[in-house]
Every structure is written in C-alpha cells, then in structure tokens.
Design a protein around this motif. Structure first.
Motif, PDB file in Angstrom:
ATOM      1  N   GLU A   4       0.825  -1.257  -0.027  1.00 60.71           N
ATOM      2  CA  GLU A   4      -0.031   0.038  -0.136  1.00 60.71           C
ATOM      3  C   GLU A   4       0.848   1.332   0.080  1.00 60.71           C
ATOM      4  OE1 GLU A   4      -2.896   0.006   3.169  1.00 60.71           O
ATOM      5  OE2 GLU A   4      -3.646  -2.130   2.610  1.00 60.71           O
ATOM      6  N   ILE A   5       1.894   1.394   0.722  1.00 55.35           N
ATOM      7  CA  ILE A   5       2.679   2.458   0.871  1.00 55.35           C
ATOM      8  C   ILE A   5       3.758   2.616  -0.447  1.00 55.35           C
ATOM      9  CG2 ILE A   5       5.155   3.320   2.031  1.00 55.35           C
ATOM     10  CD1 ILE A   5       4.171   1.973   4.491  1.00 55.35           C
ATOM     11  N   GLU A   7       2.208   1.491  -3.433  1.00 53.46           N
ATOM     12  CA  GLU A   7       1.381   2.017  -4.280  1.00 53.46           C
ATOM     13  C   GLU A   7       1.069   3.732  -4.163  1.00 53.46           C
ATOM     14  OE1 GLU A   7      -2.331   0.067  -4.263  1.00 53.46           O
ATOM     15  OE2 GLU A   7      -0.944  -2.075  -4.459  1.00 53.46           O
ATOM     16  N   LYS A   8       1.031   4.009  -2.848  1.00 54.91           N
ATOM     17  CA  LYS A   8       0.593   5.412  -2.750  1.00 54.91           C
ATOM     18  C   LYS A   8       1.880   6.346  -3.234  1.00 54.91           C
ATOM     19  CE  LYS A   8      -2.524   5.043   1.036  1.00 54.91           C
ATOM     20  NZ  LYS A   8      -2.653   5.120   2.532  1.00 54.91           N
ATOM     21  N   GLY A   9       2.966   5.879  -3.072  1.00 56.90           N
ATOM     22  CA  GLY A   9       4.170   6.602  -3.469  1.00 56.90           C
ATOM     23  C   GLY A   9       4.457   7.588  -2.380  1.00 56.90           C
ATOM     24  N   ASP A  10       5.371   8.662  -2.808  1.00 56.02           N
ATOM     25  CA  ASP A  10       5.748   9.833  -2.001  1.00 56.02           C
ATOM     26  C   ASP A  10       6.232   9.732  -0.671  1.00 56.02           C
ATOM     27  OD1 ASP A  10       6.120  12.635  -1.764  1.00 56.02           O
ATOM     28  OD2 ASP A  10       4.258  12.906  -0.823  1.00 56.02           O
ATOM     29  N   PHE A  11       7.281   8.575  -0.770  1.00 58.88           N
ATOM     30  CA  PHE A  11       7.870   8.182   0.468  1.00 58.88           C
ATOM     31  C   PHE A  11       9.531   8.225   0.560  1.00 58.88           C
ATOM     32  CE2 PHE A  11       6.827   4.498  -1.595  1.00 58.88           C
ATOM     33  CZ  PHE A  11       8.025   3.558  -1.549  1.00 58.88           C
TER      34      PHE A  11
END
Length: 143
Positions: A4-5, A7-11
């Motif tokens: 999930e992390i 897929e969301k990206g921006d990390f």
C-alpha cells in the motif's frame, strides 16, 4: 501494508530512524525476505546506508543472521543489488569480518563481489587511460 505504501508513493525509501537504521536494515535483521526484495526493487534504494550506532550497513547485519539459509539468501540479494563489501563499521570491520569461518558459501559470495567490483574499477581506469590522446596505439604509421 508495504505494498500500500509503495502504491501511494511519495515516501523516502532511505528514511533513517533515530538510530540511523533504514527499512533495509530492519528487513535484513529480521530476515524479512519479501520486504527486503520490495525495498531493493525501489529505484532510489540506497543499499549501503550506514547506521549511527555501529556504523553498520544492512550487509553487516545480514551476515550475522543465525539461520544459514536465510543469511545466504539475504546476503546474496544485497550483493546482487550492489552492496559494498568494503565499508567498515565503527570498529573497522567489514561485513566479511563477521562471517563465520565455516560459512564458505557467504565467504565465496563476498569474494566474488569484491573481485567484480575490482574488475569494474579496473575497467573504468583503463577507459581513462585510453583518453590520454595516444590514439589506437597500433604503431601502424611507423611500419
């Protein structure tokens, strides 16, 4: 949850906690092979982050795993991802210094990685030598 992390990206895949450990340190320390592979597949993953306490990389951590099969898998994955075998921890030890003497599989993997790194550096150096303006060096004009 990891997917999930991703897929969301921006990390920040290389985020370091207060001790300087990254997710890669923790995946290696806990033998989390699936997590490790996902982290290593990330384009921006730094395979050689050094933590603050021991100045250890994930490779330093991985070679100290108790389970020989798990140790082999994680070390091999890190080396394939380009882990640097020459980084020294706060005591001046490389990852190879922590490998049990009877673990010839890991010792061989690290030696091969060092040899490949050496060849790569030699190739780069020889490419620079070719740019010195000496031409092809065949000496055919003098014949």
């Amino acid at each position: 949850m990891l997917l999930e992390i991703f897929e969301k990206g921006d990390f920040d895949i290389n985020y370091q906690d207060g001790l300087g450990n990254t997710a890669l340190h923790y995946a290696a320390a806990h033998g989390s092979t699936d997590v490790l592979e996902h982290i290593l597949s990330h384009d921006e993953c730094d395979v050689d982050p050094v933590n603050r306490v021991e100045h250890a990389t994930p490779l330093h951590v991985a070679v100290q795993l108790e389970d020989p099969e798990l140790r082999n898998y994680i070390v091999e994955s890190l080396l394939e991802a380009g882990a640097d075998t020459t980084i020294k921890d706060k005591n001046g030890d490389t990852a190879m210094d922590f490998v049990p003497a009877d673990d010839t599989t890991i010792l061989t993997l690290i030696r091969k990685a060092r040899a490949q790194a050496s060849v790569s550096h030699d190739d780069i150096a020889s490419d620079d030598d070719d740019e010195s303006g000496s031409g092809s060096g065949s000496g055919s004009e003098e014949d």
